[in-house]
Design a protein around this motif. Sequence first.
Motif, mmCIF file in Angstrom:
data_model
loop_
_atom_site.group_PDB
_atom_site.id
_atom_site.type_symbol
_atom_site.label_atom_id
_atom_site.label_comp_id
_atom_site.label_asym_id
_atom_site.label_seq_id
_atom_site.Cartn_x
_atom_site.Cartn_y
_atom_site.Cartn_z
ATOM 1 N N LEU A 7 -45.282 -2.777 3.543
ATOM 2 C CA LEU A 7 -45.394 -3.220 5.003
ATOM 3 C C LEU A 7 -46.377 -4.191 4.838
ATOM 4 C CD1 LEU A 7 -44.645 -2.655 7.827
ATOM 5 C CD2 LEU A 7 -46.464 -0.973 7.964
ATOM 6 N N LEU A 8 -47.394 -4.429 4.582
ATOM 7 C CA LEU A 8 -48.471 -5.408 4.561
ATOM 8 C C LEU A 8 -48.265 -6.456 3.720
ATOM 9 C CD1 LEU A 8 -51.840 -3.328 4.839
ATOM 10 C CD2 LEU A 8 -50.826 -4.559 6.710
ATOM 11 N N ASP A 9 -47.787 -6.329 2.571
ATOM 12 C CA ASP A 9 -47.220 -7.385 1.840
ATOM 13 C C ASP A 9 -45.945 -8.295 2.270
ATOM 14 O OD1 ASP A 9 -47.356 -8.808 -0.885
ATOM 15 O OD2 ASP A 9 -45.164 -8.280 -0.612
ATOM 16 N N GLY A 10 -45.054 -7.609 3.126
ATOM 17 C CA GLY A 10 -43.946 -7.970 3.865
ATOM 18 C C GLY A 10 -44.345 -8.841 5.000
ATOM 19 N N LEU A 11 -45.120 -8.213 5.598
ATOM 20 C CA LEU A 11 -45.929 -8.950 6.902
ATOM 21 C C LEU A 11 -46.623 -10.263 6.403
ATOM 22 C CD1 LEU A 11 -46.120 -8.511 10.009
ATOM 23 C CD2 LEU A 11 -48.382 -7.297 9.483
ATOM 24 N N ALA A 12 -47.425 -10.266 5.481
ATOM 25 C CA ALA A 12 -48.042 -11.363 4.915
ATOM 26 C C ALA A 12 -47.130 -12.387 4.325
ATOM 27 C CB ALA A 12 -48.980 -11.033 3.742
ATOM 28 N N ARG A 13 -46.102 -12.050 3.831
ATOM 29 C CA ARG A 13 -44.847 -13.045 3.515
ATOM 30 C C ARG A 13 -44.321 -13.616 4.652
ATOM 31 N NH1 ARG A 13 -44.931 -12.984 -1.993
ATOM 32 N NH2 ARG A 13 -45.448 -11.327 -3.063
ATOM 33 N N LEU A 14 -43.997 -12.765 5.658
ATOM 34 C CA LEU A 14 -43.472 -13.427 6.907
ATOM 35 C C LEU A 14 -44.300 -14.292 7.527
ATOM 36 C CD1 LEU A 14 -41.061 -13.113 9.193
ATOM 37 C CD2 LEU A 14 -42.695 -11.161 10.139
ATOM 38 N N LEU A 15 -45.589 -14.034 7.660
ATOM 39 C CA LEU A 15 -46.494 -15.150 8.230
ATOM 40 C C LEU A 15 -46.536 -16.389 7.433
ATOM 41 C CD1 LEU A 15 -49.408 -12.645 9.656
ATOM 42 C CD2 LEU A 15 -47.524 -13.724 11.096
ATOM 43 N N HIS A 16 -46.640 -16.077 6.108
ATOM 44 C CA HIS A 16 -46.765 -17.109 5.192
ATOM 45 C C HIS A 16 -45.566 -18.152 5.313
ATOM 46 C CE1 HIS A 16 -47.355 -19.702 1.393
ATOM 47 N NE2 HIS A 16 -46.048 -19.584 1.230
ATOM 48 N N SER A 17 -44.123 -17.514 5.493
ATOM 49 C CA SER A 17 -42.955 -18.212 5.685
ATOM 50 C C SER A 17 -42.727 -18.995 7.074
ATOM 51 C CB SER A 17 -41.799 -17.276 5.416
ATOM 52 O OG SER A 17 -41.566 -16.438 6.139
ATOM 53 N N ALA A 18 -43.439 -18.461 7.624
ATOM 54 C CA ALA A 18 -43.510 -19.123 9.266
ATOM 55 C C ALA A 18 -44.557 -20.351 9.405
ATOM 56 C CB ALA A 18 -43.877 -18.241 10.239
ATOM 57 N N GLY A 19 -45.170 -20.607 8.073
ATOM 58 C CA GLY A 19 -46.237 -21.635 8.144
ATOM 59 C C GLY A 19 -47.409 -21.405 8.849
ATOM 60 N N LEU A 20 -47.759 -20.208 9.123
ATOM 61 C CA LEU A 20 -49.111 -20.036 9.672
ATOM 62 C C LEU A 20 -50.317 -19.951 8.706
ATOM 63 C CD1 LEU A 20 -47.136 -19.108 12.097
ATOM 64 C CD2 LEU A 20 -48.784 -17.315 12.621
ATOM 65 N N GLY A 21 -50.043 -19.734 7.515
ATOM 66 C CA GLY A 21 -51.174 -19.638 6.391
ATOM 67 C C GLY A 21 -50.446 -19.744 5.153
ATOM 68 N N THR A 34 -55.552 -21.683 5.124
ATOM 69 C CA THR A 34 -55.755 -20.617 6.209
ATOM 70 C C THR A 34 -55.044 -19.594 5.537
ATOM 71 O OG1 THR A 34 -55.101 -22.022 8.204
ATOM 72 C CG2 THR A 34 -54.964 -19.646 8.396
ATOM 73 N N ALA A 35 -56.104 -18.779 4.936
ATOM 74 C CA ALA A 35 -55.790 -17.523 3.923
ATOM 75 C C ALA A 35 -55.102 -16.642 4.679
ATOM 76 C CB ALA A 35 -57.084 -17.033 3.305
ATOM 77 N N ILE A 36 -54.148 -15.861 4.168
ATOM 78 C CA ILE A 36 -53.658 -14.717 4.749
ATOM 79 C C ILE A 36 -53.912 -13.477 3.615
ATOM 80 C CG2 ILE A 36 -51.528 -13.295 5.420
ATOM 81 C CD1 ILE A 36 -50.342 -16.125 6.141
ATOM 82 N N THR A 37 -54.849 -12.583 4.215
ATOM 83 C CA THR A 37 -55.215 -11.531 3.084
ATOM 84 C C THR A 37 -54.919 -10.188 3.559
ATOM 85 O OG1 THR A 37 -57.501 -11.588 4.328
ATOM 86 C CG2 THR A 37 -57.156 -13.006 2.468
ATOM 87 N N ALA A 48 -58.824 -17.896 8.657
ATOM 88 C CA ALA A 48 -58.123 -16.692 7.578
ATOM 89 C C ALA A 48 -57.388 -15.723 8.699
ATOM 90 C CB ALA A 48 -59.201 -15.818 7.179
ATOM 91 N N ILE A 49 -56.479 -14.947 8.342
ATOM 92 C CA ILE A 49 -55.752 -14.035 8.917
ATOM 93 C C ILE A 49 -55.620 -12.731 8.013
ATOM 94 C CG2 ILE A 49 -53.496 -13.333 9.669
ATOM 95 C CD1 ILE A 49 -52.796 -16.164 10.061
ATOM 96 N N CYS A 50 -56.317 -11.947 8.355
ATOM 97 C CA CYS A 50 -56.435 -10.471 7.683
ATOM 98 C C CYS A 50 -55.711 -9.352 8.224
ATOM 99 C CB CYS A 50 -57.826 -10.224 7.573
ATOM 100 S SG CYS A 50 -58.429 -8.610 6.786
ATOM 101 N N LEU A 51 -54.976 -8.646 7.273
ATOM 102 C CA LEU A 51 -54.009 -7.568 7.729
ATOM 103 C C LEU A 51 -54.632 -6.306 7.301
ATOM 104 C CD1 LEU A 51 -50.654 -9.564 6.803
ATOM 105 C CD2 LEU A 51 -51.791 -9.614 8.877
ATOM 106 N N GLN A 88 -50.302 -18.111 17.609
ATOM 107 C CA GLN A 88 -49.098 -18.491 16.707
ATOM 108 C C GLN A 88 -48.642 -16.986 16.049
ATOM 109 O OE1 GLN A 88 -51.418 -21.379 14.497
ATOM 110 N NE2 GLN A 88 -50.515 -23.036 15.303
ATOM 111 N N VAL A 89 -49.680 -16.301 15.648
ATOM 112 C CA VAL A 89 -49.155 -15.253 14.982
ATOM 113 C C VAL A 89 -48.390 -14.111 16.026
ATOM 114 C CG1 VAL A 89 -50.063 -13.019 14.207
ATOM 115 C CG2 VAL A 89 -51.241 -15.051 13.520
ATOM 116 N N HIS A 90 -48.718 -14.413 17.497
ATOM 117 C CA HIS A 90 -48.165 -13.610 18.307
ATOM 118 C C HIS A 90 -46.744 -14.183 18.506
ATOM 119 C CE1 HIS A 90 -46.854 -12.559 22.689
ATOM 120 N NE2 HIS A 90 -47.369 -11.596 22.390
ATOM 121 N N ALA A 91 -46.791 -15.489 18.571
ATOM 122 C CA ALA A 91 -45.358 -15.992 18.610
ATOM 123 C C ALA A 91 -44.137 -15.460 17.392
ATOM 124 C CB ALA A 91 -45.174 -17.462 18.508
#
Length: 144
Positions: A7-21, A34-37, A48-51, A88-91
């Motif tokens: 779940l968390l890995d997929g969420l991080a990859r989704l935010l990455h693919s959307a260009g947020l980090g 912009t780190a996604i961790t 940073a975006i921490c999940l 941006q994350v909310h969007a």
Amino acid sequence: MTYTVDLLDGLARLLHSAGLGTYRPDGVYGPGDTAITIAAMPPAPDRAICLSAYPVTDSPVLTDTTTGLQVRTRAGPDPRTVDALDDQVHAVLHGSGPHTFGAVPVQLIYRASAAPIGADSAGRMERSSNYYARAHRTGAQHLE
């Protein structure tokens, strides 16, 4: 992998693919990233975006589950910068789905709450948004 890891890995990859980090499972980030961790907010870079995940409801007889997702954002000293990153994350997340993250089918992700955290020890502003993921979580009791 396991439910929470997928779940968390997929969420991080989704935010990455959307260009947020940038999501790098090895945790190596440059100063301009912009780190996604997952689970731990790194000391650097500044943005940073921490999940993190936490249980909300689990059915004792079905595979239905609702998992809370804390999305903690951090940016510079200007609170508008972290607000913009949170927006941006909310969007990307709010009202999104269906998704399949690894072996985890997620029907819907939506924001349940959000609040400013204030500045960290380095003066960087932070926010926390809590999302709910309605998903299916299979376990040994559901395989019979």
